[in-house]
Design an enzyme around this catalytic site. Structure first.
Site, PDB file in Angstrom:
ATOM      1  N   ASP A  22       0.785  -1.231   0.000  1.00  0.00           N
ATOM      2  CA  ASP A  22      -0.075   0.054  -0.043  1.00  0.00           C
ATOM      3  C   ASP A  22       0.794   1.287   0.073  1.00  0.00           C
ATOM      4  OD1 ASP A  22      -2.252   1.322   0.012  1.00  0.00           O
ATOM      5  OD2 ASP A  22      -2.653   1.306   2.289  1.00  0.00           O
ATOM      6  N   GLY A  23       0.243   2.514  -0.676  1.00  0.00           N
ATOM      7  CA  GLY A  23       0.937   3.603  -0.572  1.00  0.00           C
ATOM      8  C   GLY A  23       1.472   3.908  -1.866  1.00  0.00           C
ATOM      9  N   ARG A  26      -0.141   7.527  -2.822  1.00  0.00           N
ATOM     10  CA  ARG A  26       0.406   8.521  -1.752  1.00  0.00           C
ATOM     11  C   ARG A  26       1.649   9.097  -1.829  1.00  0.00           C
ATOM     12  NH1 ARG A  26      -2.715   5.686   2.947  1.00  0.00           N
ATOM     13  NH2 ARG A  26      -2.610   4.037   1.448  1.00  0.00           N
ATOM     14  N   HIS A  39       3.097   3.466  -8.810  1.00  0.00           N
ATOM     15  CA  HIS A  39       3.382   2.135  -8.992  1.00  0.00           C
ATOM     16  C   HIS A  39       4.464   1.801  -9.614  1.00  0.00           C
ATOM     17  CE1 HIS A  39      -0.959   1.940  -7.599  1.00  0.00           C
ATOM     18  NE2 HIS A  39      -1.282   2.848  -8.668  1.00  0.00           N
ATOM     19  N   GLU A  69     -11.517  -4.925  -6.439  1.00  0.00           N
ATOM     20  CA  GLU A  69     -12.092  -3.592  -6.160  1.00  0.00           C
ATOM     21  C   GLU A  69     -11.220  -2.474  -6.984  1.00  0.00           C
ATOM     22  OE1 GLU A  69     -13.221  -6.032  -2.718  1.00  0.00           O
ATOM     23  OE2 GLU A  69     -11.452  -5.477  -3.574  1.00  0.00           O
ATOM     24  N   TRP A  71     -10.607  -2.478 -10.006  1.00  0.00           N
ATOM     25  CA  TRP A  71     -11.063  -2.306 -11.263  1.00  0.00           C
ATOM     26  C   TRP A  71     -12.119  -1.149 -11.483  1.00  0.00           C
ATOM     27  CZ3 TRP A  71      -9.210  -4.748 -15.188  1.00  0.00           C
ATOM     28  CH2 TRP A  71      -8.731  -6.008 -15.079  1.00  0.00           C
ATOM     29  N   LEU A 133      11.925 -20.163  -3.866  1.00  0.00           N
ATOM     30  CA  LEU A 133      10.443 -19.628  -3.138  1.00  0.00           C
ATOM     31  C   LEU A 133       9.548 -19.678  -3.999  1.00  0.00           C
ATOM     32  CD1 LEU A 133       9.522 -17.185  -1.292  1.00  0.00           C
ATOM     33  CD2 LEU A 133      10.466 -15.810  -3.111  1.00  0.00           C
ATOM     34  N   ILE A 197      -7.391  -5.025   6.567  1.00  0.00           N
ATOM     35  CA  ILE A 197      -6.827  -5.947   5.851  1.00  0.00           C
ATOM     36  C   ILE A 197      -7.489  -6.092   4.455  1.00  0.00           C
ATOM     37  CG2 ILE A 197      -7.049  -8.734   5.736  1.00  0.00           C
ATOM     38  CD1 ILE A 197      -7.339  -8.881   8.535  1.00  0.00           C
ATOM     39  N   GLU A 209       0.099 -13.281  12.211  1.00  0.00           N
ATOM     40  CA  GLU A 209       0.645 -12.183  13.001  1.00  0.00           C
ATOM     41  C   GLU A 209       0.640 -10.898  12.037  1.00  0.00           C
ATOM     42  OE1 GLU A 209       1.183 -12.027  16.266  1.00  0.00           O
ATOM     43  OE2 GLU A 209       0.868 -14.262  16.505  1.00  0.00           O
TER      44      GLU A 209
END
Length: 253
Positions: A22-23, A26, A39, A69, A71, A133, A197, A209
């Site tokens: 996130d962010g 901003r 992005h 969401e 979209w 991974l 979340i 956690e």
């Protein structure tokens, strides 16, 4: 002073880390740029954190890259995000393969343009034999969508006589989730100071956690990842039991 990485107990790593990245928007605004600029720079963070998890020996990393969401965002941003996604996958697949990283995708990928689906499928195929991974990209994903899909498929199998409704358990439901092949995350990280979340792995995060940081995603680096893991390792995971019970299990184990 001991470096953050040296402080990590490699025997107590979370097997599965999930991240809400996130962010980006901003951060871009703070730089006086448009959201796509954020992005674009967030891709460098993805590259850095994937590398960090692979180096430590984390088995699974799930990144919330694009929600259902999303979209509903402005069309130029949606188009730009999809184009950035395709370009990134095209550029990074060779690196993923060289580093033995296996790519997975969860979400309603049928909503993606055909050219994006094609790039994804090629990358999935190229990395399918890798054993390091497991990088799980949540694309056009939401947990409520996933749960509805699971219930629909269970209902179909009940109707077809493949499942006895009385025999349905938690394990049954897990087998119908998009993440059925992965262990549940033990650590969920969200950047940029939001304490939500946001429709991400709602069922799977039941005992994870949760770690929240004010750092914007484009600035999130390995050191921030190490801080989150150290915070995780400092917590007592009880799963409904008492602290004394957990201590006795460690002693007896």
């Amino acid at each position: 002073m001991q470096s953050l990485r040296e402080q990590i107990n490699l025997q107590r790593l979370p097997r599965h880390i999930a991240i809400i990245m996130d962010g980006n928007g901003r951060w871009a605004k703070e730089q006086g740029q448009d959201r796509l600029y954020g992005h674009f720079h967030g891709v460098e963070s993805v590259r850095n954190i994937v590398e960090g998890c692979a180096e430590l020996g984390v088995e699974y990393l799930t990144l919330y890259a694009f929600s259902t969401e999303n979209w509903d965002r402005p069309q130029y941003e949606v188009t730009g995000l999809i184009e950035l996604l395709v370009e990134t996958i095209r550029k990074e697949t060779e690196t993923l393969n060289k580093n033995n990283i296996k790519l997975h995708v969860i979400g309603d990928v049928k909503m993606l343009p055909e050219y994006a689906q094609k790039e994804l499928n090629e990358s999935l195929q190229i990395t399918s034999q890798n054993t390091g991974l497991n990088l799980v990209m949540a694309l056009s994903y939401s947990s409520r969508w996933e749960l509805v899909q699971a219930v629909q498929h269970i209902a179909e199998d009940v109707k077809a006589g493949k499942i006895d409704p009385a025999a349905i358990t938690q394990n049954t439901l897990q087998q119908y989730l998009a993440t059925s092949n992965f262990p549940d995350p033990e650590l969920m990280i969200r950047t940029s100071g939001e304490y939500r979340i946001s429709n991400f792995l709602l069922y799977q995060l039941a005992y994870a956690e949760l770690y929240f940081t004010n750092v914007r995603w484009p600035e999130f680096r390995k050191e921030n990842l190490y801080e989150a893991i150290l915070d995780y390792q400092g917590r007592e995971r009880r799963f409904g039991k008492t602290g004394d019970q957990i201590k006795k299990e460690h002693i007896n184990g």
